[in-house]
Design a protein around this motif. Structure first.
Motif, PDB file in Angstrom:
ATOM      1  N   ALA A   1       0.825  -1.206   0.000  1.00 33.59           N
ATOM      2  CA  ALA A   1       0.000   0.000   0.000  1.00 33.59           C
ATOM      3  C   ALA A   1       0.862   1.259   0.000  1.00 33.59           C
ATOM      4  O   ALA A   1       1.857   1.352   0.713  1.00 33.59           O
ATOM      5  CB  ALA A   1      -0.929  -0.005   1.204  1.00 33.59           C
TER       6      ALA A   1
ATOM      7  N   GLU B   1      -1.068   4.507  -0.386  1.00 39.74           N
ATOM      8  CA  GLU B   1      -1.999   5.422   0.262  1.00 39.74           C
ATOM      9  C   GLU B   1      -2.623   4.737   1.485  1.00 39.74           C
ATOM     10  O   GLU B   1      -2.634   3.503   1.596  1.00 39.74           O
ATOM     11  CB  GLU B   1      -3.102   5.843  -0.717  1.00 39.74           C
ATOM     12  N   GLU B   2      -3.168   5.546   2.392  1.00 33.43           N
ATOM     13  CA  GLU B   2      -3.737   5.015   3.624  1.00 33.43           C
ATOM     14  C   GLU B   2      -4.944   4.122   3.384  1.00 33.43           C
ATOM     15  O   GLU B   2      -5.221   3.212   4.173  1.00 33.43           O
ATOM     16  CB  GLU B   2      -4.129   6.166   4.558  1.00 33.43           C
ATOM     17  N   ASP B   3      -5.706   4.380   2.303  1.00 33.54           N
ATOM     18  CA  ASP B   3      -6.927   3.606   2.052  1.00 33.54           C
ATOM     19  C   ASP B   3      -6.681   2.385   1.172  1.00 33.54           C
ATOM     20  O   ASP B   3      -7.629   1.774   0.671  1.00 33.54           O
ATOM     21  CB  ASP B   3      -8.012   4.497   1.426  1.00 33.54           C
ATOM     22  N   GLU B   4      -5.420   2.011   0.950  1.00 30.04           N
ATOM     23  CA  GLU B   4      -5.086   0.824   0.173  1.00 30.04           C
ATOM     24  C   GLU B   4      -4.702  -0.324   1.108  1.00 30.04           C
ATOM     25  O   GLU B   4      -4.401  -0.105   2.280  1.00 30.04           O
ATOM     26  CB  GLU B   4      -3.930   1.126  -0.785  1.00 30.04           C
TER      27      GLU B   4
ATOM     28  N   GLY C   1     -10.306  -2.009   1.625  1.00 31.18           N
ATOM     29  CA  GLY C   1      -9.375  -1.039   1.062  1.00 31.18           C
ATOM     30  C   GLY C   1      -9.243  -1.227  -0.438  1.00 31.18           C
ATOM     31  O   GLY C   1      -9.779  -2.183  -1.022  1.00 31.18           O
TER      32      GLY C   1
ATOM     33  N   GLN D   1     -13.885   5.040   2.737  1.00 33.68           N
ATOM     34  CA  GLN D   1     -13.556   3.721   3.244  1.00 33.68           C
ATOM     35  C   GLN D   1     -14.292   3.430   4.554  1.00 33.68           C
ATOM     36  O   GLN D   1     -14.608   2.269   4.839  1.00 33.68           O
ATOM     37  CB  GLN D   1     -12.047   3.594   3.453  1.00 33.68           C
TER      38      GLN D   1
END
Length: 389
Positions: A239, A241-244, A273, A322
């Motif tokens: 990941a 990015e934080e939302d991955e 995610g 998310q």
């Protein structure tokens, strides 16, 4: 025979051109062993001349010596006048011809004659046009053309999209963009790379850099499916990015939202995610060589990472956070658990009832009263009456 060879040829359709005179050319997507993908244009008369030369090079495989040895596919000769109807009706045959050709023994499928014929020419990159003549008409081959060859119709109007930012290509198979460019989309791949054309240029473009003209949202995009579809991770990703999500090869996950930019929302246990769709494979699906080669390609950029976006729409694209994905996903999982628990309790009650009924003592049949002496004397036989006298 050189090191360069063709691994796949796909017939995309054909174009009706008007310069220098009206004629038709077939569009082929040629995939090479170095993972590059090129679109080339050939008239049918050229294809037939190529076919005749190939037969002369391999007389045994073409059946000239013994018809039973023929493995080179048949190809009908061009008509005296090839109009739109014949060009259209020939697509199914031509698509099958190319598929068979690529799968012939290497001495044929990788010969120099075939490699040279499908190499990109100057005219493929810069077709001859005239500003006074109308734009060529594009007729695409339906995906299910092999099943229904009679359903091939046209012209198919290509969707026009607008570039929201500048894009610099990173490979020869891609096409650069400038903010505001209007492109026609020839093919939308679920991995987030779309094959587009802009005037005389053609190539793959990240879907995230394109926006529809009638609004910021994609009308073709599906709603989330929190039941999820089972997929396998066939390429690891870390990941950024934080939302991955960070996953490793072989992990089992569930896809809950398929987005057109190639970044799907997935669920691993109870965590959700984004993950590149091109690194996923549907559970139970056979892993093809083409998919295996895609492991070396990079995932397309996400829309949220694009800088200097210039959209023509006042409202932005609708996005689900998310947190919403996680909340709805957990709610769905909990409801499923409650339903399974309720079903289990009902099953236990039924089992307990049946067991309790089995344990009850069974009722014994009643013993009839002994008949009286008078009844025996009046109704029984002589031998029975003697026994009570």
């Amino acid at each position: 025979m050189g090191d360069t060879f063709i691994r796949h040829i796909e017939l995309l359709g054909y174009e009706k051109r008007f310069f220098p005179s009206q004629h038709y050319v077939y569009m082929f997507l040629v995939k090479w062993n170095d993972l590059s993908e090129k679109v080339v244009y050939r008239r049918f008369t050229e294809i037939y001349e190529f076919h005749k030369a190939l037969k002369e090079m391999f007389p045994i495989e073409s059946g000239d010596i013994n018809i039973e040895n023929r493995i080179i596919p048949h190809l009908p000769a061009p008509k005296w006048f090839d109009g739109q109807r014949s060009t259209e009706n020939r697509q199914g045959t031509l698509a099958e011809y190319c598929y068979t050709l690529v799968n012939l023994p290497h001495k044929i499928s990788r010969c120099l004659h075939m490699v040279n014929f499908f190499k990109v020419r100057h005219d493929d990159m810069n077709p001859v046009t005239d500003s006074q003549i109308k734009k060529p008409e594009v007729f695409l081959l339906p995906k299910d053309s092999k099943k229904n060859p009679t359903d091939i119709t046209g012209p198919i109007v290509l969707q026009t999209y607008r570039a929201i930012a500048d894009y610099e290509k990173s490979s020869t198979s891609e096409m650069p963009l400038k903010a505001g460019d209007m492109v026609d989309v020839v093919e939308k791949s679920e991995n987030g790379w779309w094959f587009c054309q802009l005037k005389n240029k053609r190539g793959w473009v990240p879907a995230a850099y394109l926006e529809p003209m009638d609004g910021p949202d994609e009308s073709e995009e599906q709603e989330p499916n929190y039941a999820g579809e089972a997929y396998l991770v066939w390429k690891s990703y870390t990941a950024v990015e934080e939302d991955e999500l960070t996953l490793k090869e072989g992990d089992t996950i569930e896809v809950i939202h398929k987005l057109l930019d190639g970044w799907w929302v997935i669920r691993k246990d109870e965590t959700t995610g984004y993950y590149p769709s091109m690194y996923l494979q549907k559970a139970g699906e056979v892993n093809t060589s083409v998919k295996s080669e895609q492991r070396n390609r990079s995932a397309p950029p996400r829309r949220s990472t694009i800088r200097n976006v210039k959209s023509i729409h006042k409202q932005g694209r609708k996005q689900i956070s998310q947190e919403t994905y996680r909340r709805n996903s957990k709610k769905y999982i909990q409801n499923q658990r409650n339903m399974r628990g309720s079903s289990q309790n009902k099953a236990n009650v039924i089992i307990e009832k049946s067991e309790s009924e089995d344990n009850k003592p069974k009722a014994q049949p009643a013993v009839p009263p002994r008949p009286s002496k008078d009844l025996i004397l009046n109704r029984c036989t002589e031998s029975t009456r003697r026994k009570i006298l």
